[in-house]
Scaffold this motif. Structure first.
Motif, PDB file in Angstrom:
ATOM      1  N   VAL A  63       0.837  -1.205   0.000  1.00 20.62           N
ATOM      2  CA  VAL A  63       0.000   0.000   0.000  1.00 20.62           C
ATOM      3  C   VAL A  63       0.874   1.259   0.000  1.00 20.62           C
ATOM      4  CG1 VAL A  63      -1.667   1.320   1.363  1.00 20.62           C
ATOM      5  CG2 VAL A  63      -2.054  -1.120   0.930  1.00 20.62           C
ATOM      6  N   PRO A  64       1.927   1.344   0.844  1.00 22.60           N
ATOM      7  CA  PRO A  64       2.775   2.543   0.794  1.00 22.60           C
ATOM      8  C   PRO A  64       3.434   2.756  -0.573  1.00 22.60           C
ATOM      9  CG  PRO A  64       3.157   1.358   2.839  1.00 22.60           C
ATOM     10  CD  PRO A  64       2.282   0.474   1.975  1.00 22.60           C
ATOM     11  N   GLN A  65       3.849   1.684  -1.232  1.00 19.79           N
ATOM     12  CA  GLN A  65       4.448   1.829  -2.566  1.00 19.79           C
ATOM     13  C   GLN A  65       3.438   2.412  -3.545  1.00 19.79           C
ATOM     14  OE1 GLN A  65       5.601  -2.285  -3.103  1.00 19.79           O
ATOM     15  NE2 GLN A  65       7.772  -1.829  -2.754  1.00 19.79           N
ATOM     16  N   MET A  66       2.207   1.925  -3.483  1.00 19.19           N
ATOM     17  CA  MET A  66       1.174   2.449  -4.385  1.00 19.19           C
ATOM     18  C   MET A  66       0.896   3.922  -4.090  1.00 19.19           C
ATOM     19  SD  MET A  66      -1.583  -0.616  -4.906  1.00 19.19           S
ATOM     20  CE  MET A  66      -1.419  -1.597  -3.423  1.00 19.19           C
ATOM     21  N   GLY A  67       0.859   4.279  -2.822  1.00 22.42           N
ATOM     22  CA  GLY A  67       0.627   5.668  -2.454  1.00 22.42           C
ATOM     23  C   GLY A  67       1.716   6.583  -2.994  1.00 22.42           C
ATOM     24  N   ARG A  68       2.956   6.152  -2.853  1.00 22.74           N
ATOM     25  CA  ARG A  68       4.075   6.957  -3.378  1.00 22.74           C
ATOM     26  C   ARG A  68       3.997   7.079  -4.889  1.00 22.74           C
ATOM     27  NH1 ARG A  68       6.822   4.330   0.761  1.00 22.74           N
ATOM     28  NH2 ARG A  68       7.562   2.683  -0.621  1.00 22.74           N
ATOM     29  N   ASP A  69       3.721   5.972  -5.559  1.00 16.57           N
ATOM     30  CA  ASP A  69       3.651   5.994  -7.015  1.00 16.57           C
ATOM     31  C   ASP A  69       2.579   6.951  -7.520  1.00 16.57           C
ATOM     32  OD1 ASP A  69       4.535   4.293  -9.586  1.00 16.57           O
ATOM     33  OD2 ASP A  69       2.380   4.729  -9.709  1.00 16.57           O
ATOM     34  N   GLN A  70       1.453   6.990  -6.847  1.00 21.13           N
ATOM     35  CA  GLN A  70       0.330   7.825  -7.280  1.00 21.13           C
ATOM     36  C   GLN A  70       0.273   9.187  -6.594  1.00 21.13           C
ATOM     37  OE1 GLN A  70      -2.253   6.795  -9.758  1.00 21.13           O
ATOM     38  NE2 GLN A  70      -0.315   5.758 -10.157  1.00 21.13           N
ATOM     39  N   ALA A  71       1.212   9.430  -5.672  1.00 23.75           N
ATOM     40  CA  ALA A  71       1.245  10.688  -4.918  1.00 23.75           C
ATOM     41  C   ALA A  71      -0.074  10.932  -4.187  1.00 23.75           C
ATOM     42  CB  ALA A  71       1.606  11.872  -5.819  1.00 23.75           C
ATOM     43  N   ILE A  72      -0.590   9.862  -3.562  1.00 21.75           N
ATOM     44  CA  ILE A  72      -1.798   9.974  -2.755  1.00 21.75           C
ATOM     45  C   ILE A  72      -1.553   9.290  -1.415  1.00 21.75           C
ATOM     46  CG2 ILE A  72      -3.483  10.235  -4.610  1.00 21.75           C
ATOM     47  CD1 ILE A  72      -3.941   7.292  -4.624  1.00 21.75           C
ATOM     48  N   SER A  73      -2.404   9.575  -0.458  1.00 15.49           N
ATOM     49  CA  SER A  73      -2.184   9.072   0.898  1.00 15.49           C
ATOM     50  C   SER A  73      -2.349   7.556   0.969  1.00 15.49           C
ATOM     51  CB  SER A  73      -3.163   9.740   1.875  1.00 15.49           C
ATOM     52  OG  SER A  73      -4.453   9.176   1.732  1.00 15.49           O
ATOM     53  N   ARG A  74      -1.599   6.967   1.892  1.00 14.62           N
ATOM     54  CA  ARG A  74      -1.720   5.537   2.127  1.00 14.62           C
ATOM     55  C   ARG A  74      -3.130   5.177   2.570  1.00 14.62           C
ATOM     56  NH1 ARG A  74       3.810   4.874   5.418  1.00 14.62           N
ATOM     57  NH2 ARG A  74       3.257   6.997   5.855  1.00 14.62           N
ATOM     58  N   GLN A  75      -3.756   6.067   3.326  1.00 16.26           N
ATOM     59  CA  GLN A  75      -5.109   5.804   3.811  1.00 16.26           C
ATOM     60  C   GLN A  75      -6.098   5.670   2.648  1.00 16.26           C
ATOM     61  OE1 GLN A  75      -3.106   8.241   4.908  1.00 16.26           O
ATOM     62  NE2 GLN A  75      -2.744   7.776   7.062  1.00 16.26           N
ATOM     63  N   PHE A  76      -5.966   6.556   1.670  1.00 13.84           N
ATOM     64  CA  PHE A  76      -6.847   6.482   0.503  1.00 13.84           C
ATOM     65  C   PHE A  76      -6.583   5.192  -0.267  1.00 13.84           C
ATOM     66  CE2 PHE A  76      -7.838   7.162  -3.979  1.00 13.84           C
ATOM     67  CZ  PHE A  76      -9.175   7.472  -3.874  1.00 13.84           C
ATOM     68  N   VAL A  77      -5.297   4.878  -0.476  1.00 13.14           N
ATOM     69  CA  VAL A  77      -4.953   3.639  -1.184  1.00 13.14           C
ATOM     70  C   VAL A  77      -5.523   2.441  -0.433  1.00 13.14           C
ATOM     71  CG1 VAL A  77      -3.081   2.134  -1.978  1.00 13.14           C
ATOM     72  CG2 VAL A  77      -2.893   4.604  -2.271  1.00 13.14           C
ATOM     73  N   GLN A  78      -5.391   2.449   0.888  1.00 16.09           N
ATOM     74  CA  GLN A  78      -5.902   1.324   1.678  1.00 16.09           C
ATOM     75  C   GLN A  78      -7.409   1.162   1.492  1.00 16.09           C
ATOM     76  OE1 GLN A  78      -3.891  -0.944   3.702  1.00 16.09           O
ATOM     77  NE2 GLN A  78      -5.793  -1.983   3.161  1.00 16.09           N
ATOM     78  N   ARG A  79      -8.142   2.273   1.443  1.00 14.29           N
ATOM     79  CA  ARG A  79      -9.585   2.190   1.212  1.00 14.29           C
ATOM     80  C   ARG A  79      -9.884   1.590  -0.161  1.00 14.29           C
ATOM     81  NH1 ARG A  79      -9.658   7.397   3.486  1.00 14.29           N
ATOM     82  NH2 ARG A  79     -10.169   8.348   1.488  1.00 14.29           N
ATOM     83  N   MET A  80      -9.108   1.985  -1.173  1.00 12.36           N
ATOM     84  CA  MET A  80      -9.311   1.452  -2.518  1.00 12.36           C
ATOM     85  C   MET A  80      -8.955  -0.033  -2.568  1.00 12.36           C
ATOM     86  SD  MET A  80     -10.583   3.974  -4.107  1.00 12.36           S
ATOM     87  CE  MET A  80     -11.291   4.394  -2.513  1.00 12.36           C
ATOM     88  N   VAL A  81      -7.879  -0.422  -1.872  1.00 15.06           N
ATOM     89  CA  VAL A  81      -7.489  -1.834  -1.796  1.00 15.06           C
ATOM     90  C   VAL A  81      -8.583  -2.630  -1.088  1.00 15.06           C
ATOM     91  CG1 VAL A  81      -5.859  -3.432  -0.681  1.00 15.06           C
ATOM     92  CG2 VAL A  81      -4.997  -1.478  -2.002  1.00 15.06           C
ATOM     93  N   ASN A  82      -9.115  -2.093   0.001  1.00 10.12           N
ATOM     94  CA  ASN A  82     -10.190  -2.777   0.728  1.00 10.12           C
ATOM     95  C   ASN A  82     -11.418  -2.970  -0.167  1.00 10.12           C
ATOM     96  OD1 ASN A  82      -8.501  -2.762   2.953  1.00 10.12           O
ATOM     97  ND2 ASN A  82      -9.613  -1.141   4.023  1.00 10.12           N
TER      98      ASN A  82
END
Length: 157
Positions: A63-82
């Motif tokens: 999740v942190p790697q995806m957040g960095r790649d997209q320049a968005i928060s880990r929390q948002f990425v985690q919600r999308m992953v969930n």
């Protein structure tokens, strides 16, 4: 070489790129809406689409790697992953490099879903008119790549 082929001064470049920047957000939102409306039963939001496509392109990621790649928060990425996990599109697997940060990977259903979404996007992009040339598209990609690269330099991650 004509004036249009000369590099712009930093001040003029800033003004011209503001015009580009002002078009990018509305373009992205309108295209995402068109794709979402084309097949609402799939329920792939723009955020979930980004996660699925990242995993398609890069393979399993944290999740942190995806957040960095997209320049968005880990929390948002985690919600999308969930959200994607609830639909059976991604799954969490152990990360040999880091016990506390699992890798997220596409399932076969997720791979099929993102392939369908990308197919609809491709169909939509084929409708773009204006008799655009390869040189124009390359120039556009170059401009946007430089803008992304410049703004990445300021990111703390």
């Amino acid at each position: 070489m004509s004036d249009i082929d000369e590099p712009l001064s930093p001040d003029e470049l800033g003004h011209r790129l503001t015009t580009v920047f002002d078009l990018v957000g509305p373009l992205y939102r309108r295209a995402a809406r068109k794709v979402e409306q084309a097949e609402p039963m799939e329920g792939v939001s723009a955020g979930v689409r980004a996660v699925l496509n990242l995993l398609r392109v890069h393979g399993p990621m944290t999740v942190p790697q995806m957040g960095r790649d997209q320049a968005i928060s880990r929390q948002f990425v985690q919600r999308m992953v969930n959200e994607a996990a609830a639909r059976g599109w991604v799954e969490s697997v152990p990360n040999p490099a880091h016990q506390r940060s699992s890798l997220i990977r596409l399932t076969e259903t997720g791979r099929s879903t993102i392939t369908q979404v990308l197919g609809r996007e491709h169909h939509l992009m084929r409708q773009v008119g204006g008799s655009l040339t390869e040189a124009e598209v390359r120039a556009c990609v170059r401009v946007l790549t430089e803008m992304v690269r410049t703004f990445e330099q300021g990111d703390p991650d």
